[in-house]
Motif scaffolding. Structure first.
Motif, mmCIF file in Angstrom:
data_model
loop_
_atom_site.group_PDB
_atom_site.id
_atom_site.type_symbol
_atom_site.label_atom_id
_atom_site.label_comp_id
_atom_site.label_asym_id
_atom_site.label_seq_id
_atom_site.Cartn_x
_atom_site.Cartn_y
_atom_site.Cartn_z
ATOM 1 N N LEU A 4 1.253 5.519 0.107
ATOM 2 C CA LEU A 4 0.675 7.070 0.112
ATOM 3 C C LEU A 4 1.239 7.978 -0.842
ATOM 4 O O LEU A 4 2.361 8.026 -1.047
ATOM 5 C CB LEU A 4 0.993 7.508 1.594
ATOM 6 N N SER A 43 -4.444 13.815 9.169
ATOM 7 C CA SER A 43 -5.173 12.489 9.281
ATOM 8 C C SER A 43 -3.906 11.188 9.176
ATOM 9 O O SER A 43 -4.352 10.106 9.639
ATOM 10 C CB SER A 43 -5.945 12.121 8.068
ATOM 11 N N THR A 89 -1.467 16.098 -5.458
ATOM 12 C CA THR A 89 -2.696 15.721 -6.427
ATOM 13 C C THR A 89 -2.622 16.492 -7.729
ATOM 14 O O THR A 89 -3.475 16.128 -8.657
ATOM 15 C CB THR A 89 -4.064 16.649 -5.893
ATOM 16 N N TYR A 94 0.746 1.750 5.354
ATOM 17 C CA TYR A 94 1.083 2.379 4.127
ATOM 18 C C TYR A 94 2.504 2.455 4.168
ATOM 19 O O TYR A 94 3.268 3.509 4.532
ATOM 20 C CB TYR A 94 0.421 3.483 3.713
ATOM 21 N N VAL A 149 -2.652 12.027 -0.320
ATOM 22 C CA VAL A 149 -2.536 12.935 0.609
ATOM 23 C C VAL A 149 -2.770 14.564 0.133
ATOM 24 O O VAL A 149 -1.861 14.491 -0.808
ATOM 25 C CB VAL A 149 -1.564 12.444 1.643
ATOM 26 N N LYS A 165 -3.638 5.550 -1.031
ATOM 27 C CA LYS A 165 -4.483 6.902 -0.838
ATOM 28 C C LYS A 165 -3.631 8.040 -0.905
ATOM 29 O O LYS A 165 -2.530 8.260 -1.142
ATOM 30 C CB LYS A 165 -4.445 6.826 0.824
ATOM 31 N N ILE A 192 -1.987 4.582 10.107
ATOM 32 C CA ILE A 192 -2.069 4.666 8.731
ATOM 33 C C ILE A 192 -0.576 4.514 8.259
ATOM 34 O O ILE A 192 -0.013 3.883 7.227
ATOM 35 C CB ILE A 192 -2.606 5.916 8.268
ATOM 36 N N LYS A 201 0.883 -1.197 0.167
ATOM 37 C CA LYS A 201 0.191 -0.123 -0.027
ATOM 38 C C LYS A 201 0.774 1.145 -0.066
ATOM 39 O O LYS A 201 1.837 1.114 0.452
ATOM 40 C CB LYS A 201 -1.051 0.069 1.156
ATOM 41 N N THR A 242 -11.873 12.258 -2.103
ATOM 42 C CA THR A 242 -10.935 11.396 -2.800
ATOM 43 C C THR A 242 -9.486 11.568 -2.235
ATOM 44 O O THR A 242 -8.624 10.624 -2.669
ATOM 45 C CB THR A 242 -10.754 11.538 -4.399
ATOM 46 N N THR A 243 -9.377 12.271 -1.162
ATOM 47 C CA THR A 243 -8.273 12.542 -0.639
ATOM 48 C C THR A 243 -8.349 12.541 0.822
ATOM 49 O O THR A 243 -9.351 13.014 1.245
ATOM 50 C CB THR A 243 -7.338 13.669 -0.962
ATOM 51 N N ILE A 244 -7.132 12.144 1.791
ATOM 52 C CA ILE A 244 -7.169 12.378 3.202
ATOM 53 C C ILE A 244 -6.278 13.783 3.437
ATOM 54 O O ILE A 244 -5.135 14.112 2.597
ATOM 55 C CB ILE A 244 -6.747 11.137 3.595
#
Length: 243
Positions: free
Chosen positions: A121, A159, A125, A168, A146, A144, A164, A119, A153-155
């Motif tokens: 991060l 967070s 974007t 990840y 960030v 994910k 996490i 996974k 669609t993002t954190i």
């Protein structure tokens, strides 16, 4: 003379011009030149190939990887999904957009992957992030995104807690944070939760070790900068222009 080049703004940090000048010399490629075209507004792109009728191909960098799309006639399948272009081929008056960042990133990441790297991060974007996400999907790595602002669609960076960070284990910086000359900047992630199980990948290549990578290495993580990705995407661009 066959002309190639790079559009973006500003272009003080450009890798491509030096790379292709060296390539042309080393491989005895005659009748070719690669120039930088620093255009402060994407609207100037429209007049570029009229001023430079010998243009065969362009690379595209920040901030135009998405903004250039409306000016193109055709898009590769990858670009249709990604929504970002970093390579344009001019042929018979047709301007086709491609994304070679996908190839460059994917091929430079694969050799570093361990079984526990399942996974990722993705920090940022922009257009480069979109290519990274597409490559991760191809490699079946869950991710994910960030961002400074959390969305559907993002954190948000705020967070990122211990659970996490431990889940990840690949962290990819697609932002320009830490790029020369602002080398004292880095993404605001909780570096204290990084361990030897982590792989930190930075698309920035100047400096060779960004603060992001340095902080990761101090925690025992494997690290890689974006230099090899740039070489691989440049070679992929050259193949497209000459196929």
């Amino acid at each position: 003379m066959k002309l190639y080049g790079l559009i973006g703004y500003p272009l003080s940090h450009s890798f491509s011009k030096g790379f292709f000048a060296e390539k042309f010399e080393k491989e005895h490629i005659a009748g070719c030149r690669y120039d930088n075209y620093a255009i402060p507004d994407i609207q100037e792109f429209a007049g570029l190939w009229q001023q430079q009728p010998d243009l065969q191909g362009l690379n595209v960098t920040i901030p135009y990887k998405e903004a250039v799309i409306p000016f193109l006639d055709e898009l590769s399948d990858a670009v249709k999904q990604i929504g970002a272009v970093n390579c344009i081929h001019f042929k018979n008056g047709v301007k086709t957009g491609y994304n070679t960042d996908v190839t460059g990133f994917g091929n430079s990441l694969k050799p570093l992957l361990q079984p526990h790297h399942q996974k990722a991060l993705v920090l940022g974007t922009g257009g480069a992030a979109k290519a990274v996400m597409y490559a991760l999907q191809q490699m079946q790595i869950a991710f994910k995104v960030v961002s400074r602002q959390a969305s559907a669609t993002t954190i948000g960076y705020n967070s990122l807690d211990q659970s996490i960070m431990e889940e990840y284990t690949i962290i990819i910086n697609t932002t320009p944070l830490g790029m020369y000359p602002k080398t004292d900047a880095c993404p605001e992630i909780p570096y204290q939760y990084i361990s030897s199980r982590h792989l930190l990948y930075d698309l920035v290549y100047n400096p060779a070790e960004t603060l992001f990578l340095k902080k990761g290495a101090e925690q025992g993580a494997a690290t890689k900068n974006g230099h090899e990705m740039l070489i691989l995407q440049a070679e992929a661009s050259w193949e497209i222009w000459n196929k």
